[in-house]
Scaffold this active site. Sequence first.
Site, PDB file in Angstrom:
ATOM      1  N   HIS A 111       2.176 -13.882  11.059  1.00 13.92           N
ATOM      2  CA  HIS A 111       2.345 -13.064  12.266  1.00 13.92           C
ATOM      3  C   HIS A 111       2.226 -13.878  13.540  1.00 13.92           C
ATOM      4  O   HIS A 111       2.052 -13.331  14.623  1.00 13.92           O
ATOM      5  CB  HIS A 111       1.334 -11.900  12.286  1.00 13.92           C
ATOM      6  CG  HIS A 111       1.613 -10.867  11.239  1.00 13.92           C
ATOM      7  ND1 HIS A 111       0.667  -9.941  10.837  1.00 13.92           N
ATOM      8  CD2 HIS A 111       2.711 -10.606  10.503  1.00 13.92           C
ATOM      9  CE1 HIS A 111       1.194  -9.160   9.910  1.00 13.92           C
ATOM     10  NE2 HIS A 111       2.423  -9.550   9.677  1.00 13.92           N
ATOM     11  N   CYS A 142      12.712 -23.666  32.249  1.00 16.18           N
ATOM     12  CA  CYS A 142      13.901 -22.908  32.672  1.00 16.18           C
ATOM     13  C   CYS A 142      13.563 -21.730  33.570  1.00 16.18           C
ATOM     14  O   CYS A 142      14.441 -20.994  33.995  1.00 16.18           O
ATOM     15  CB  CYS A 142      14.676 -22.411  31.438  1.00 16.18           C
ATOM     16  SG  CYS A 142      13.883 -21.004  30.650  1.00 16.18           S
TER      17      CYS A 142
HETATM   18  C1  BV8 Z   1       9.092  -5.735  10.128  1.00 12.14           C
HETATM   19  C2  BV8 Z   1       0.666  -9.760  15.400  1.00 12.14           C
HETATM   20  C3  BV8 Z   1      11.379  -5.773   9.585  1.00 12.14           C
HETATM   21  C4  BV8 Z   1       0.606  -9.232  16.782  1.00 12.14           C
HETATM   22  C5  BV8 Z   1       0.881  -7.848  13.911  1.00 12.14           C
HETATM   23  C6  BV8 Z   1       6.535   2.898   8.221  1.00 12.14           C
HETATM   24  C7  BV8 Z   1       6.072   2.622   6.938  1.00 12.14           C
HETATM   25  C8  BV8 Z   1       5.925   1.291   6.497  1.00 12.14           C
HETATM   26  C9  BV8 Z   1       6.250   0.236   7.351  1.00 12.14           C
HETATM   27  C10 BV8 Z   1       6.701   0.525   8.617  1.00 12.14           C
HETATM   28  C11 BV8 Z   1       6.843   1.833   9.061  1.00 12.14           C
HETATM   29  N1  BV8 Z   1       7.289   1.799  10.343  1.00 12.14           N
HETATM   30  C12 BV8 Z   1       7.429   0.514  10.714  1.00 12.14           C
HETATM   31  C13 BV8 Z   1       7.091  -0.265   9.666  1.00 12.14           C
HETATM   32  C14 BV8 Z   1       7.094  -1.716   9.617  1.00 12.14           C
HETATM   33  C15 BV8 Z   1       5.882  -2.244  10.364  1.00 12.14           C
HETATM   34  C16 BV8 Z   1       4.611  -1.742   9.731  1.00 12.14           C
HETATM   35  O1  BV8 Z   1       4.223  -2.188   8.665  1.00 12.14           O
HETATM   36  N2  BV8 Z   1       3.943  -0.784  10.431  1.00 12.14           N
HETATM   37  C17 BV8 Z   1       2.696  -0.250   9.903  1.00 12.14           C
HETATM   38  C18 BV8 Z   1       1.710  -0.018  11.072  1.00 12.14           C
HETATM   39  C19 BV8 Z   1       2.996   1.062   9.174  1.00 12.14           C
HETATM   40  N3  BV8 Z   1       5.948  -3.674  10.205  1.00 12.14           N
HETATM   41  C20 BV8 Z   1       6.648  -4.403  11.087  1.00 12.14           C
HETATM   42  O2  BV8 Z   1       7.175  -3.929  12.083  1.00 12.14           O
HETATM   43  C21 BV8 Z   1       6.777  -5.873  10.751  1.00 12.14           C
HETATM   44  N4  BV8 Z   1       8.148  -6.267  10.899  1.00 12.14           N
HETATM   45  O3  BV8 Z   1       8.878  -4.835   9.348  1.00 12.14           O
HETATM   46  O4  BV8 Z   1      10.327  -6.318  10.321  1.00 12.14           O
HETATM   47  C22 BV8 Z   1      11.968  -4.771  10.516  1.00 12.14           C
HETATM   48  C23 BV8 Z   1      12.794  -5.247  11.526  1.00 12.14           C
HETATM   49  C24 BV8 Z   1      13.347  -4.325  12.399  1.00 12.14           C
HETATM   50  C25 BV8 Z   1      13.071  -2.934  12.274  1.00 12.14           C
HETATM   51  C26 BV8 Z   1      12.197  -2.496  11.263  1.00 12.14           C
HETATM   52  C27 BV8 Z   1      11.637  -3.410  10.391  1.00 12.14           C
HETATM   53  C28 BV8 Z   1       5.953  -6.714  11.723  1.00 12.14           C
HETATM   54  C29 BV8 Z   1       4.495  -6.475  11.445  1.00 12.14           C
HETATM   55  C30 BV8 Z   1       3.674  -7.499  12.237  1.00 12.14           C
HETATM   56  C31 BV8 Z   1       3.045  -6.826  13.432  1.00 12.14           C
HETATM   57  N5  BV8 Z   1       2.161  -7.799  14.091  1.00 12.14           N
HETATM   58  N6  BV8 Z   1       0.101  -8.759  14.506  1.00 12.14           N
HETATM   59  C32 BV8 Z   1      -0.813  -9.187  17.269  1.00 12.14           C
HETATM   60  O5  BV8 Z   1      -1.756  -9.557  16.528  1.00 12.14           O
HETATM   61  O6  BV8 Z   1      -0.975  -8.792  18.424  1.00 12.14           O
HETATM   62  S1  BV8 Z   1       0.188  -6.740  12.836  1.00 12.14           S
HETATM   63  C33 BV8 Z   1      -1.481  -6.700  13.004  1.00 12.14           C
HETATM   64  O7  BV8 Z   1      -1.934  -5.827  11.955  1.00 12.14           O
HETATM   65  C34 BV8 Z   1      -2.220  -7.991  12.754  1.00 12.14           C
HETATM   66  O8  BV8 Z   1      -1.403  -9.063  12.320  1.00 12.14           O
HETATM   67  C35 BV8 Z   1      -3.178  -7.600  11.639  1.00 12.14           C
HETATM   68  O9  BV8 Z   1      -3.570  -8.661  10.904  1.00 12.14           O
HETATM   69  C36 BV8 Z   1      -2.295  -6.688  10.899  1.00 12.14           C
HETATM   70  C37 BV8 Z   1      -2.816  -5.889   9.785  1.00 12.14           C
HETATM   71  O10 BV8 Z   1      -4.051  -5.402  10.122  1.00 12.14           O
HETATM   72  P1  BV8 Z   1      -5.276  -6.021   9.284  1.00 12.14           P
HETATM   73  O11 BV8 Z   1      -5.263  -7.497   9.434  1.00 12.14           O
HETATM   74  O12 BV8 Z   1      -5.254  -5.492   7.906  1.00 12.14           O
HETATM   75  O13 BV8 Z   1      -6.494  -5.490  10.108  1.00 12.14           O
HETATM   76  P2  BV8 Z   1      -7.067  -4.001  10.083  1.00 12.14           P
HETATM   77  O14 BV8 Z   1      -7.912  -3.828  11.290  1.00 12.14           O
HETATM   78  O15 BV8 Z   1      -5.951  -3.028   9.826  1.00 12.14           O
HETATM   79  O16 BV8 Z   1      -8.006  -3.957   8.782  1.00 12.14           O
HETATM   80  C38 BV8 Z   1      -9.166  -4.766   8.743  1.00 12.14           C
HETATM   81  C39 BV8 Z   1      -9.699  -4.655   7.336  1.00 12.14           C
HETATM   82  O17 BV8 Z   1     -10.801  -5.542   7.215  1.00 12.14           O
HETATM   83  C40 BV8 Z   1     -10.214  -3.279   6.993  1.00 12.14           C
HETATM   84  O18 BV8 Z   1      -9.789  -2.929   5.685  1.00 12.14           O
HETATM   85  C41 BV8 Z   1     -11.738  -3.429   7.033  1.00 12.14           C
HETATM   86  O19 BV8 Z   1     -12.386  -2.616   6.070  1.00 12.14           O
HETATM   87  C42 BV8 Z   1     -11.899  -4.870   6.639  1.00 12.14           C
HETATM   88  N7  BV8 Z   1     -13.091  -5.516   7.173  1.00 12.14           N
HETATM   89  C43 BV8 Z   1     -13.669  -5.338   8.396  1.00 12.14           C
HETATM   90  N8  BV8 Z   1     -14.738  -6.166   8.507  1.00 12.14           N
HETATM   91  C44 BV8 Z   1     -14.824  -6.866   7.347  1.00 12.14           C
HETATM   92  C45 BV8 Z   1     -13.782  -6.455   6.490  1.00 12.14           C
HETATM   93  N9  BV8 Z   1     -13.615  -6.966   5.250  1.00 12.14           N
HETATM   94  C46 BV8 Z   1     -14.487  -7.904   4.844  1.00 12.14           C
HETATM   95  N10 BV8 Z   1     -15.507  -8.359   5.607  1.00 12.14           N
HETATM   96  C47 BV8 Z   1     -15.708  -7.863   6.855  1.00 12.14           C
HETATM   97  N11 BV8 Z   1     -16.735  -8.323   7.591  1.00 12.14           N
HETATM   98 ZN    ZN Z   2      12.427 -21.772  29.003  1.00 16.00          ZN
END
Ligand code: BV8
Ligand code: ZN
Length: 236
Positions: A111, A142
């Site tokens: 990501h 640019c």
């Molecule tokens: C794409 C960078 C093709 C930016 C990020 C409907 C259904 C399914 C999919 C989709 C949908 N609608 C849209 C989609 C696709 C979409 C998607 O998946 N949406 C989700 C929300 C449903 N995906 C995309 O758009 C991807 N691209 O599909 O391209 C395409 C092209 C054109 C048109 C359509 C599709 C791009 C996805 C990338 C987005 N960018 N980050 C930034 O960081 O600012 S995503 C962002 O969420 C981060 O990268 C993050 O890492 C990621 C996932 O979250 P997690 O890392 O899992 O973090 P989270 O807080 O959710 O969970 C933390 C976990 O840790 C918890 O379980 C918790 O219990 C646990 N935890 C907490 N503390 C601890 C712990 N575990 C252990 N120890 C601890 N101490």
């Molecule tokens: Zn430039």
Amino acid sequence: MVGAARRLAVLTGAGISAESGIATFRGAGGLWEGYRVEDVATPRAFQRDPALVWRFYNLRRANLASVAPNPGHHALAMLERRFPPGNFTLITQNVDGLHQAAGSRNVLEIHGAIRRVRCTGCGLNEDRGTAPLPDLPKCERCGALLRPDVVWFEEMLPADVWRRADEAVRASNCLLVVGTSAVVYPAAGLIDVARAGGSDIIEVNLETTPASCHADVILRGPSGQLLPRLLDLLPS
Ligand code: BV8
Ligand code: ZN
């Protein structure tokens, strides 16, 4: 399973950085520094209000200056050294760079990385560390607007990095899933790839996630405590 793995792949999410003091995405009920991630981490949001999006990312970049890898990051860096080069791949959804800071070498940032900026005009791509950037940083080459070098929602993942991540999971016989809610695709799809390939799957998480039902082993608790203990259990 880890000790016996010929090739190991690891998938990490925001949870592994939680103990370093970096907020997870969904922990605070999806609100992040007061913003909904889905409202600021999209190309449309950047089109509509680039200064707002940059305020969100500059907040996170500034926060990076005061955080450090935690024992979970260090344990994965140590684990990597137990495998021949090429037999250990760390795939991260995180953009905080803490895995590299802990010494991990083969890291695939599927990501992107918030230390890096990319020019919307000429494609310039450079590491700006955590130095403060203006609300509308311009390319010194640019003059076009710079953007964070991260993958926003609805954006494609970097093709080469994604291909290598998919290949690494297919080639491995064990997948360690750490600190991810397994709801963001295509990253979460790597778990299905591992399952389809018959890999052992181990999940380290505080809570149950959609990945849990596919895990052979679930280590329920903070990764900063459990990963070092997992490492200690391995034959020296
Ligand atoms: C794409 C960078 C093709 C930016 C990020 C409907 C259904 C399914 C999919 C989709 C949908 N609608 C849209 C989609 C696709 C979409 C998607 O998946 N949406 C989700 C929300 C449903 N995906 C995309 O758009 C991807 N691209 O599909 O391209 C395409 C092209 C054109 C048109 C359509 C599709 C791009 C996805 C990338 C987005 N960018 N980050 C930034 O960081 O600012 S995503 C962002 O969420 C981060 O990268 C993050 O890492 C990621 C996932 O979250 P997690 O890392 O899992 O973090 P989270 O807080 O959710 O969970 C933390 C976990 O840790 C918890 O379980 C918790 O219990 C646990 N935890 C907490 N503390 C601890 C712990 N575990 C252990 N120890 C601890 N101490
Ligand atoms: Zn430039």
